[in-house]
Structure formats: structure tokens, C-alpha cells
Design a protein around this motif. Structure first.
Motif, short mmCIF file in Angstrom:
data_model
loop_
_atom_site.label_atom_id
_atom_site.label_comp_id
_atom_site.label_asym_id
_atom_site.label_seq_id
_atom_site.Cartn_x
_atom_site.Cartn_y
_atom_site.Cartn_z
N UNK A 527 0.82 -1.22 0.00
CA UNK A 527 0.00 0.00 0.00
C UNK A 527 0.85 1.26 0.00
N UNK A 528 0.30 2.30 -0.59
CA UNK A 528 0.99 3.59 -0.58
C UNK A 528 0.53 4.44 0.60
N UNK A 529 1.25 5.47 0.88
CA UNK A 529 0.87 6.38 1.96
C UNK A 529 -0.41 7.12 1.58
N UNK A 530 -1.25 7.38 2.58
CA UNK A 530 -2.49 8.10 2.33
C UNK A 530 -2.61 9.28 3.29
N UNK A 556 -1.51 6.88 9.57
CA UNK A 556 -0.42 6.05 10.11
C UNK A 556 -0.74 4.56 10.12
N UNK A 557 -1.99 4.20 9.84
CA UNK A 557 -2.32 2.78 9.80
C UNK A 557 -1.69 2.09 8.59
N UNK A 558 -1.29 2.87 7.58
CA UNK A 558 -0.69 2.28 6.38
C UNK A 558 0.61 1.55 6.72
N UNK A 559 1.38 2.12 7.64
CA UNK A 559 2.65 1.49 8.02
C UNK A 559 2.40 0.10 8.61
N UNK A 560 1.40 -0.02 9.45
CA UNK A 560 1.10 -1.31 10.06
C UNK A 560 0.61 -2.31 9.01
N UNK A 561 -0.19 -1.83 8.07
CA UNK A 561 -0.67 -2.71 6.99
C UNK A 561 0.50 -3.19 6.14
N UNK A 562 1.42 -2.28 5.85
CA UNK A 562 2.60 -2.63 5.06
C UNK A 562 3.44 -3.69 5.77
N UNK A 575 7.52 -12.60 -3.52
CA UNK A 575 8.29 -11.34 -3.52
C UNK A 575 7.37 -10.17 -3.16
N UNK A 576 7.94 -9.19 -2.48
CA UNK A 576 7.14 -8.06 -2.01
C UNK A 576 7.95 -6.78 -2.11
N UNK A 577 7.31 -5.73 -2.62
CA UNK A 577 7.93 -4.40 -2.67
C UNK A 577 7.14 -3.48 -1.76
N UNK A 578 7.80 -2.86 -0.81
CA UNK A 578 7.16 -1.92 0.10
C UNK A 578 7.14 -0.54 -0.53
N UNK A 579 5.99 -0.15 -1.05
CA UNK A 579 5.83 1.19 -1.62
C UNK A 579 5.96 2.23 -0.51
N UNK A 580 5.48 1.86 0.67
CA UNK A 580 5.59 2.76 1.82
C UNK A 580 7.06 3.09 2.10
N UNK A 581 7.93 2.08 2.06
CA UNK A 581 9.35 2.30 2.35
C UNK A 581 10.00 3.19 1.30
N UNK A 585 11.19 6.78 3.45
CA UNK A 585 12.43 6.19 3.98
C UNK A 585 12.69 6.69 5.40
N UNK A 586 12.96 5.77 6.28
CA UNK A 586 13.16 6.15 7.68
C UNK A 586 11.92 6.74 8.32
N UNK A 587 10.74 6.37 7.80
CA UNK A 587 9.45 6.86 8.29
C UNK A 587 9.27 8.37 8.12
N UNK A 588 10.06 8.97 7.26
CA UNK A 588 9.87 10.38 6.92
C UNK A 588 9.29 10.43 5.51
N UNK A 589 8.02 10.77 5.40
CA UNK A 589 7.30 10.68 4.13
C UNK A 589 7.50 11.94 3.29
N UNK A 590 7.81 11.71 2.03
CA UNK A 590 8.02 12.82 1.10
C UNK A 590 6.70 13.22 0.45
N UNK A 591 6.41 14.51 0.48
CA UNK A 591 5.21 15.01 -0.19
C UNK A 591 5.48 15.42 -1.62
#
Length: 628
Positions: A527-530, A556-562, A575-581, A585-591
Motif C-alpha cells: 500500500x501507498x501512503x495516504x 499512520x495505519x498504512x505502516x502497520x498494513x505494510x 516477492x514483495x515491494x514496500x511502496x511505503x518504504x 524512507x526512515x518513516x519520513x514521508x516525502x510530499x
């Protein structure tokens, strides 16, 4: 008609759950069905007025519309003016233009048509439209225009068939609602033809003289009827939610419940409770409560960061305070003190008021829009909320061809011949999923390069899960892909992406087990950040001084789902790609994307710039994992 205090009390049972539901109160997922209770009440009262007037030859169109104008318009005008005034000084230009348009639609008694046409994917969050709630008023107002004509015609030429005509309206409208709810769900929710049966269900009580016929029914039976009605209403509040088809048969719970309570009469057990003075009082201010509550909720979400608990207290206090003030300062003076004024004058003044307010809303929304209070940088960011109007939107999504509506037939069908073409000279990978797959397709194709053909099989609101219970265009497409198309074609890999939720993990695992038999090269994108609002708007407001607004609006529930999905995919060796990561990166989300444009164009759909950033990193990971 004789006044019934319990019917006013029933209004309180309608409006309070609606307000609680809109505030996000837990435990009442079907609170939105309070609107359906209002429909039954309105049908009962209005059909009674029309039918009694028609049968006694005393019905007057002017008098009828005079009473409707005095009842509906004065509080509505005040709420519209207040909502516009606040929006003019605080909303971004595009947001205020949209508010202006919805105001015009409300004044033309057509806001249900407006929201039918403008809500949905890429149309902005419906929860942030200050006048969204007026759709139900439009349905009732259209009913007030059409039903007098129908009932007067029936009484004049088919008086003995009036009950049968009402039954026919109920049957046809309900069947249309059931038929259309999975084919045209947005139309079914908003429009009068699929809601008319709810109003007519209340109306048949008056037209068929059912109250008089109830005199032969024992009081014990009436008590049971009212209790059964209350049970049906409460069941709807507790069992229904937005994931179930609605209205259709699911609207029977609140509508039949209201029907039974009204029919049981004033002396029935539930009606006696509803007739208690505090409950009746809430019912008497229910119209004003309904008008005020939604703009207050929307603006509080958009502009005020209250502490938990304080926000709810402010919303309740303002809603009740303004509703009570409106009752005594606006509704009572206009509705009762002007009742002696000639009907023609009231109707003429009402039409003039509609024209003046509509003209002002249009002028302020499209000619004198207050864009000057925002910086050029903020406006440049905000324009991405109108992303679907930009040329790159269709280039990115291929909307209407390879990305279609998965839950209804309101959109064009998925073009299988065009979108599922394989290449004989390149490797073929298929991207399957909902809009959160579609927003990646173009960027993945560009990042993968000329030697790779990325096939797009995407459908809005369509989780890529095999053999879903609900049958609709989404499930038909997914089952065709997993059950027929993929096994019959040489595919080098399958990419699955969606707006994942925790409850999707178990069925996703089952889907992957099935795919193991047809392909050993599958990758899942997480999932992506929302955000709670449109990201470009958040960035614009933040640019002009509202500090840390973007970070405060992250879901912030997206992180737990990821994290849960990552572990689940490890369990089934997929195989899995974390779009959230990638985005955080480092839990600092880029806008902002690397080119300075917003990553998303709404709550979480990528712009092409954002998708390119994600796809470039995703392709690197796919090569590293020997997927591509």
C-alpha cells in the motif's frame, strides 16, 4: 393532517445517528440510514397533505409550495451563505469554485444530480465537500415537484386505484434500485427514481387510509409492531455499512422500521417514548441540525487541529447551538409568522431569493474568486488537485480503456483486445489491480524499458482477489485473468498492486496459492501512503503558513498494513515491494517527487512524477530479486 408528536420524535431517531456517523463515532456503521427514515417521514406527511387536499378538492399548488418555501428555504439560505462566506476566505480557489457550483446545484434542487456526476474516483474526497449532505434535500424537493402532479391526476381519474398506483411506484422503484445497485451504484444512491419507493412507502399510509384501518387492530399488536419497527431500524444502524450494496434491499431495514412505527400509532410503546418532550424537541430542530452539522464537520477537519475529544465537543456544541438559534431566529419567524402572507408573494420572494443567491455564488466562485490570498507557489501546488484535467492524467492511467470502473457499468467496459496484447519480441509482464495499480502502469512501463511489455489490467475499486463472493465487472475481470487468460498465455511475471487493507491479506494468500499453479514469478506491491485530504491542497496550505500540516494528515495505519503484508508475503514465499518504504524512507514521508511536483494528486493516487519515483526504485528491486 393531525399533528403527531411521535413523528417529530422519529425525526430525532433519524438525525442523531446521521450526525454520529458523520463524526466518525464507532459502533454505528449504518448511521447513514437515518436519511432513509427522513424519506419515509416526508412521504407520509407530504402525501397526506396532497391526498387529503386532492380528495376534498381544496389542494392549491401555490399554497403547497408556499408552505414548502417557508419551511425549507430560510434556514437553507442562512447555512449556504455561512458556508460560502467561510469558504471564500479559507478555501483554495478550485475548492471554492466547486463549493460555488454545489451551492448553485442546491438552489436548483439538483445537488443529488451534481454529486452523482462529480463524486467518485479522482473527483476529490466526497467527505470534504461542505454541501454533500444536501443531496437528500434535493431528492425530497424533486419529490415535492413530481408527486403532487401524480397524486392529483390519480385522484381525478383513478381515485379507486390510488393505493394500487402507490404500490406500483413502490414496486417499480424498489426493483430498479435492486437492479441498478451493482450496475450503477452512484446513480442508485443519489437519484429519485431509485429512492422514490422510500418516500412512497410512507405515503401509502396516508393514501390507503391505513391509520384508520388500524383502529380494528388490538393495542398489543400495535405495541409489537412498533417494537419490531424499532428493532429493524436499530439492526440497520448496527449491521449495515458502506461496504454493503445500498439502498436496494438493504434500505428495507430503516424504511420498514419507520413504516411500522408510524402505522402503529401514537399510543404504541415505541411511539410513547418518541413523544417524550426532549426527544420531540430534537426532532423539531432536526432540519436545522441536519443543515448545520456537515459544513461544521468538514471545515473542522480541514482547518482546525483539535485535541481528541475537543473536536467532537466543538462540533456538537456548534451544531446544536446554531440549530437552536436557527429554529428561533429564522425557522419560527418565517414559517409561522409569515404564514398569513399571500401565497403568490411568498413564492415570488422565494424565487427571487434563489436567483440572487445563485447569482452571487456563481460570481464569487468563477469571476471574483479569492485567489489573491494564496502565494503563487501555493497555487502551483494546488493545481495538482485538478490533475484529471491535465494532459498527463490520461497518458498515465488510460482511463476508460485499460482502467475502468470495477463496481458498476457506469464506465466503458475494459477493452480486453487492446489492453491484453502480448509482445512476441519483448518479455511480457501483467499488472493487475485497482486504481493503485493503474497509477503505476505508465511509470513501470517507462522504467522497465523497451525490452519489457507491461500489460495493464486495472479496474477502479477492484481488489485483485480470486473468486470473490460479490459478482460485478471487477470480479468477472479478475476471475477471467486468473482463471483463463494467464494460464493460456506465456507471461514472464505477474505484478499485483492495490489499495490494500488488513482484511485483504487472507484472501490475497489464497489468490497467490492459486497463481502458484500458473506462474512461479509473482510480485506484490504494498500500500501507498495516504492522507486525510488531497495532498496538493495540504502542500498549498502548508506553503502559506500552516506548519507541519502534511505530516499531521498522514494515515499512520498504512505502516502497520505494510508490515503485516510484508510478513504475510514472506510466509507464502512471494516477492514483495514496500511502496511505503520507498515514499517514507526512515518513516519520513516525502510530499514532493524528485522533480518538485506533488507525489500524489489526491489522498493517495500518484501523479506521474510520484509514480516515476516509485517505479524507478521498484524496477531496481525487481531486478535485484530476479523477478525481471
Amino acid at each position: 393532517m393531525k399533528y403527531r408528536a411521535d413523528v417529530d420524535g422519529l425525526r430525532s431517531l433519524a438525525v442523531l445517528p446521521v450526525i454520529a456517523y458523520h463524526m466518525g463515532a464507532g459502533g454505528i456503521p449504518g448511521g447513514f440510514t437515518g436519511v432513509d427514515i427522513f424519506f419515509v417521514i416526508s412521504g407520509y406527511l407530504i402525501c397526506g397533505i396532497i391526498y387529503n387536499g386532492a380528495t376534498s378538492n381544496t389542494f392549491s399548488y401555490l399554497e403547497f409550495y408556499k408552505r414548502r418555501c417557508l419551511r425549507i428555504l430560510p434556514p437553507l439560505f442562512v447555512v449556504l451563505l455561512s458556508t460560502l462566506a467561510f469558504g471564500y476566505y479559507h478555501l483554495l480557489p478550485a475548492q471554492f469554485s466547486d463549493l460555488s457550483d454545489s451551492t448553485l446545484a442546491t438552489l436548483l434542487f439538483s445537488s443529488n444530480i451534481f454529486f452523482w456526476k462529480t463524486t467518485g474516483y479522482f473527483a476529490g474526497s466526497a467527505e470534504l465537500k461542505p454541501l454533500l449532505h444536501t443531496w437528500s434535500l434535493a431528492v425530497e424537493e424533486q419529490f415535492y415537484i413530481i408527486f403532487p402532479v401524480i397524486l392529483l391526476f390519480v385522484v381525478r381519474f383513478f381515485r379507486q386505484r390510488a393505493t394500487q398506483v402507490m404500490l406500483l411506484i413502490i414496486a417499480v422503484s424498489l426493483l430498479l434500485s435492486i437492479y441498478a445497485v451493482t450496475r450503477k451504484p452512484t446513480f442508485t444512491f443519489y437519484m429519485l427514481p431509485t429512492r422514490a419507493w422510500e418516500l412512497a412507502l410512507g405515503g401509502i399510509i396516508a393514501v390507503a387510509g391505513l391509520e384508520a384501518k388500524m383502529s380494528n387492530v388490538s393495542q398489543g399488536i400495535k405495541h409489537l409492531m412498533s417494537l419490531a419497527g424499532l428493532a429493524l431500524i436499530l439492526f440497520g444502524f448496527l449491521w449495515l455499512d458502506t461496504g454493503k450494496p445500498f439502498p436496494a434491499w438493504n434500505a428495507l431495514w430503516p424504511c420498514l422500521g419507520s413504516f411500522l412505527i408510524i402505522l402503529a400509532g401514537q399510543q404504541a410503546a415505541v411511539s410513547r417514548v418518541l413523544a417524550l418532550k426532549p426527544i420531540v424537541y430534537i426532532g423539531m430542530i432536526s432540519y436545522c441540525l441536519y443543515l448545520w452539522h456537515w459544513p461544521i464537520i468538514v471545515y473542522s477537519r480541514m482547518f482546525f487541529n483539535f485535541a481528541p475529544g475537543l473536536r467532537e465537543a466543538v462540533i456538537i456544541g456548534l451544531t446544536f447551538g446554531l440549530a437552536i438559534a436557527s429554529r428561533y431566529l429564522i425557522e419560527i419567524p418565517f414559517r409561522y409568522k409569515l404564514a398569513v402572507v399571500r401565497s403568490g408573494r411568498i413564492v415570488t420572494a422565494s424565487v427571487m431569493g434563489l436567483v440572487v443567491l445563485a447569482s452571487g455564488a456563481l460570481y464569487k466562485g468563477h469571476v471574483d474568486n479569492n485567489a489573491g490570498q494564496f502565494s503563487a507557489q501555493a497555487l502551483a501546488l494546488a493545481k495538482y488537485s485538478q490533475y484529471k484535467e491535465m494532459p498527463e492524467f490520461n497518458y498515465q492511467y488510460r482511463l476508460g480503456r485499460c482502467f475502468v470502473d470495477g463496481k458498476s457499468q457506469e464506465d466503458k467496459p475494459y477493452d480486453r483486445d487492446y489492453c491484453l496484447k502480448t509482445s512476441a519480441s519483448a518479455k511480457n509482464y501483467i499488472l493487475i489491480g485497482d486504481s493503485h495499480a493503474a497509477h503505476l502502469w505508465r511509470a513501470l512501463s517507462l522504467a522497465a524499458g523497451q525490452g519489457v511489455n507491461v500489460i495493464q489490467a486495472t479496474s477502479a475499486g477492484c481488489k485483485p482477489l480470486y473468486q470473490q463472493a460479490l459478482r460485478n465487472p471487477c470480479s468477472d475481470l479478475v476471475d477471467y485473468l486468473y482463471g483463463s487468460w494467464v494460464p493460456q498465455h506465456k507471461i514472464d511475471g505477474i505484478i499485483i498492486s492495490a489499495r490494500w487493507a488488513p482484511e485483504d491479506i487472507a484472501p490475497l494468500k489464497e489468490t497467490l496459492k492459486h497463481l502458484k499453479s500458473v506462474s512461479d514469478n509473482v510480485i506484490v506491491m504494498g500500500p501507498t501512503i495516504e492522507y486525510s485530504e488531497s495532498l496538493p491542497d495540504l502542500l498549498a496550505y502548508q506553503t502559506d503558513g500552516r506548519k507541519d500540516l502534511v505530516a499531521a494528515s498522514i494515515d499512520h495505519s498504512i505502516k502497520a498494513t505494510d508490515s503485516a503484508m510484508k510478513q504475510a508475503m514472506q510466509d507464502v514465499t512471494t516477492r514483495y515491494i514496500s511502496v511505503y518504504a520507498i515514499i517514507c524512507p526512515g518513516d519520513i514521508c516525502r510530499g514532493l517527487a524528485s522533480d518538485g511536483h506533488p507525489i500524489s494528486n489526491d489522498y493517495g493516487h500518484f501523479t506521474l512524477s510520484g509514480a516515476k519515483d516509485v517505479a524507478n526504485q521498484a524496477i531496481v528491486e525487481m531486478h535485484r530479486d530476479a523477478f525481471m
